[in-house]
Design a protein around this motif. Structure first.
Motif, PDB file in Angstrom:
ATOM      1  N   CYS A  86       0.505  -0.946  -0.229  1.00 58.49           N
ATOM      2  CA  CYS A  86      -0.171  -0.414  -0.125  1.00 58.49           C
ATOM      3  C   CYS A  86       0.994   1.439   0.405  1.00 58.49           C
ATOM      4  CB  CYS A  86      -1.011  -0.041   1.254  1.00 58.49           C
ATOM      5  SG  CYS A  86      -2.147  -1.490   0.978  1.00 58.49           S
ATOM      6  N   GLY A  87       1.942   1.319   0.386  1.00 64.22           N
ATOM      7  CA  GLY A  87       2.998   2.218   1.045  1.00 64.22           C
ATOM      8  C   GLY A  87       3.714   2.555  -0.779  1.00 64.22           C
ATOM      9  N   TRP A  88       3.761   1.151  -1.449  1.00 67.75           N
ATOM     10  CA  TRP A  88       4.240   1.514  -2.802  1.00 67.75           C
ATOM     11  C   TRP A  88       3.456   2.503  -3.799  1.00 67.75           C
ATOM     12  CZ3 TRP A  88       2.815  -1.752  -6.917  1.00 67.75           C
ATOM     13  CH2 TRP A  88       3.658  -1.753  -7.931  1.00 67.75           C
ATOM     14  N   ALA A  89       1.908   1.658  -3.307  1.00 69.55           N
ATOM     15  CA  ALA A  89       0.825   1.912  -4.797  1.00 69.55           C
ATOM     16  C   ALA A  89       0.982   4.200  -4.701  1.00 69.55           C
ATOM     17  CB  ALA A  89      -0.188   1.289  -4.246  1.00 69.55           C
ATOM     18  N   GLY A  90       0.839   3.881  -2.624  1.00 66.99           N
ATOM     19  CA  GLY A  90       1.052   5.743  -2.156  1.00 66.99           C
ATOM     20  C   GLY A  90       1.526   6.377  -2.518  1.00 66.99           C
ATOM     21  N   MET A 133      -6.452   9.478  -3.720  1.00 67.30           N
ATOM     22  CA  MET A 133      -5.689   8.203  -3.683  1.00 67.30           C
ATOM     23  C   MET A 133      -4.894   7.687  -3.160  1.00 67.30           C
ATOM     24  SD  MET A 133      -8.354   6.495  -7.026  1.00 67.30           S
ATOM     25  CE  MET A 133      -7.414   7.335  -8.352  1.00 67.30           C
ATOM     26  N   GLY A 134      -3.493   8.306  -3.887  1.00 73.55           N
ATOM     27  CA  GLY A 134      -2.902   7.714  -2.971  1.00 73.55           C
ATOM     28  C   GLY A 134      -2.203   8.334  -1.580  1.00 73.55           C
ATOM     29  N   MET A 135      -2.999   9.867  -1.159  1.00 75.00           N
ATOM     30  CA  MET A 135      -2.918   9.589   0.497  1.00 75.00           C
ATOM     31  C   MET A 135      -3.283   9.055   1.071  1.00 75.00           C
ATOM     32  SD  MET A 135      -3.676  13.515   1.887  1.00 75.00           S
ATOM     33  CE  MET A 135      -2.162  14.284   0.001  1.00 75.00           C
ATOM     34  N   LEU A 136      -4.154   8.585   0.111  1.00 77.27           N
ATOM     35  CA  LEU A 136      -5.416   7.712   1.322  1.00 77.27           C
ATOM     36  C   LEU A 136      -4.781   6.125   1.491  1.00 77.27           C
ATOM     37  CD1 LEU A 136      -8.885   7.309  -0.320  1.00 77.27           C
ATOM     38  CD2 LEU A 136      -8.859   8.349   1.782  1.00 77.27           C
ATOM     39  N   LEU A 137      -3.978   5.855   1.080  1.00 79.83           N
ATOM     40  CA  LEU A 137      -2.931   4.252   0.664  1.00 79.83           C
ATOM     41  C   LEU A 137      -2.080   5.206   1.341  1.00 79.83           C
ATOM     42  CD1 LEU A 137      -2.825   3.021  -3.243  1.00 79.83           C
ATOM     43  CD2 LEU A 137      -4.323   2.136  -0.931  1.00 79.83           C
ATOM     44  N   LEU A 165       0.591   4.275   7.195  1.00 75.86           N
ATOM     45  CA  LEU A 165       0.777   4.458   8.136  1.00 75.86           C
ATOM     46  C   LEU A 165       0.072   4.255   9.866  1.00 75.86           C
ATOM     47  CD1 LEU A 165       1.149   8.387   7.606  1.00 75.86           C
ATOM     48  CD2 LEU A 165       2.934   6.233   7.996  1.00 75.86           C
ATOM     49  N   GLY A 166      -1.088   4.010   9.157  1.00 83.72           N
ATOM     50  CA  GLY A 166      -2.206   3.262  10.149  1.00 83.72           C
ATOM     51  C   GLY A 166      -2.072   1.411  10.521  1.00 83.72           C
ATOM     52  N   ALA A 190      -6.638   1.209  10.310  1.00 87.35           N
ATOM     53  CA  ALA A 190      -6.484   1.183   8.991  1.00 87.35           C
ATOM     54  C   ALA A 190      -6.923   0.459   8.003  1.00 87.35           C
ATOM     55  CB  ALA A 190      -4.994   1.295   9.021  1.00 87.35           C
ATOM     56  N   ALA A 191      -6.429  -1.639   9.248  1.00 87.98           N
ATOM     57  CA  ALA A 191      -6.750  -2.634   7.956  1.00 87.98           C
ATOM     58  C   ALA A 191      -8.467  -2.513   7.094  1.00 87.98           C
ATOM     59  CB  ALA A 191      -6.311  -3.778   8.763  1.00 87.98           C
ATOM     60  N   THR A 192      -9.212  -2.179   8.152  1.00 83.91           N
ATOM     61  CA  THR A 192     -11.073  -2.342   7.429  1.00 83.91           C
ATOM     62  C   THR A 192     -11.122  -1.326   6.737  1.00 83.91           C
ATOM     63  OG1 THR A 192     -11.588  -2.716  10.113  1.00 83.91           O
ATOM     64  CG2 THR A 192     -12.953  -1.846   8.545  1.00 83.91           C
ATOM     65  N   CYS A 193     -10.505   0.096   6.875  1.00 78.35           N
ATOM     66  CA  CYS A 193     -10.123   0.877   6.177  1.00 78.35           C
ATOM     67  C   CYS A 193      -9.847   0.243   4.982  1.00 78.35           C
ATOM     68  CB  CYS A 193     -10.195   2.616   6.360  1.00 78.35           C
ATOM     69  SG  CYS A 193     -11.079   3.188   7.540  1.00 78.35           S
ATOM     70  N   LEU A 194      -9.011   0.226   4.265  1.00 79.94           N
ATOM     71  CA  LEU A 194      -8.147  -0.429   3.299  1.00 79.94           C
ATOM     72  C   LEU A 194      -9.104  -1.560   2.710  1.00 79.94           C
ATOM     73  CD1 LEU A 194      -3.951  -0.438   4.650  1.00 79.94           C
ATOM     74  CD2 LEU A 194      -5.090   1.383   2.585  1.00 79.94           C
ATOM     75  N   VAL A 195      -9.107  -2.563   3.331  1.00 80.04           N
ATOM     76  CA  VAL A 195     -10.316  -3.311   2.125  1.00 80.04           C
ATOM     77  C   VAL A 195     -11.463  -2.353   2.142  1.00 80.04           C
ATOM     78  CG1 VAL A 195     -11.951  -5.163   3.509  1.00 80.04           C
ATOM     79  CG2 VAL A 195      -9.631  -4.824   4.050  1.00 80.04           C
ATOM     80  N   LEU A 196     -12.189  -2.001   2.776  1.00 80.20           N
ATOM     81  CA  LEU A 196     -13.035  -0.933   1.726  1.00 80.20           C
ATOM     82  C   LEU A 196     -12.655   0.247   0.636  1.00 80.20           C
ATOM     83  CD1 LEU A 196     -14.983   0.403   5.002  1.00 80.20           C
ATOM     84  CD2 LEU A 196     -15.064  -1.102   3.833  1.00 80.20           C
ATOM     85  N   TYR A 197     -11.398   0.256   0.764  1.00 80.52           N
ATOM     86  CA  TYR A 197     -10.504   1.257  -0.063  1.00 80.52           C
ATOM     87  C   TYR A 197     -10.665   0.152  -1.549  1.00 80.52           C
ATOM     88  CZ  TYR A 197      -7.127   3.303  -3.271  1.00 80.52           C
ATOM     89  OH  TYR A 197      -6.655   4.247  -4.382  1.00 80.52           O
ATOM     90  N   PHE A 198     -10.150  -0.935  -1.314  1.00 81.28           N
ATOM     91  CA  PHE A 198     -10.173  -1.941  -2.027  1.00 81.28           C
ATOM     92  C   PHE A 198     -11.796  -2.843  -2.630  1.00 81.28           C
ATOM     93  CE2 PHE A 198      -5.328  -1.880  -1.034  1.00 81.28           C
ATOM     94  CZ  PHE A 198      -4.775  -1.090  -2.016  1.00 81.28           C
TER      95      PHE A 198
END
Length: 123
Positions: free
Chosen positions: A16-20, A47-51, A56-57, A71-79
């Protein structure tokens, strides 16, 4: 269990950091993906900032479990949203998406398994 939690979390954070970072620096990969999915190019840095925030989360969650769970929950929702964007334009190439999705779902799963459902919500 902590070794598994740490390994999976670091892998998800790296991806996620790489993609961000790619989104934040305006690299061609996220721009071409956005264009293919019909997403405005101006959303790429957002979207990069969200990633990056999710990354960081995840990393902060090693010290503060609640942050990692959120953070993991929000990233699941992002994807999940990214999946919808692919389906909306009838793009059925989910190869790269599935790598990210599996990583963040695994990060959420090991977070909950390591800290438990109750422990993940403690500060």
């Amino acid at each position: 269990m902590f070794a598994l939690y740490l390994t999976v979390t670091l892998i998800a954070a790296f991806l996620c950091g790489w993609a961000g970072v790619l989104g934040l620096i305006g690299h061609e990969i996220p721009k071409s993906q956005a264009a293919k999915l019909g997403v405005p190019g101006s959303w790429t840095p957002v979207m990069g900032m969200l990633l990056a925030a999710g990354t960081l989360g995840l990393l902060s969650g090693i010290a503060v479990p609640l942050l990692g769970t959120l953070a993991a929950t929000c990233l699941v929702l992002y994807f999940v949203g990214a999946f919808y964007a692919h389906v909306r334009v009838r793009d059925h190439d989910f190869t790269l998406w599935s790598v990210f999705f599996v990583a963040v779902v695994a990060a959420l799963a090991v977070n909950l398994a390591h800290y438990g459902l109750g422990g993940a919500w403690e500060l």
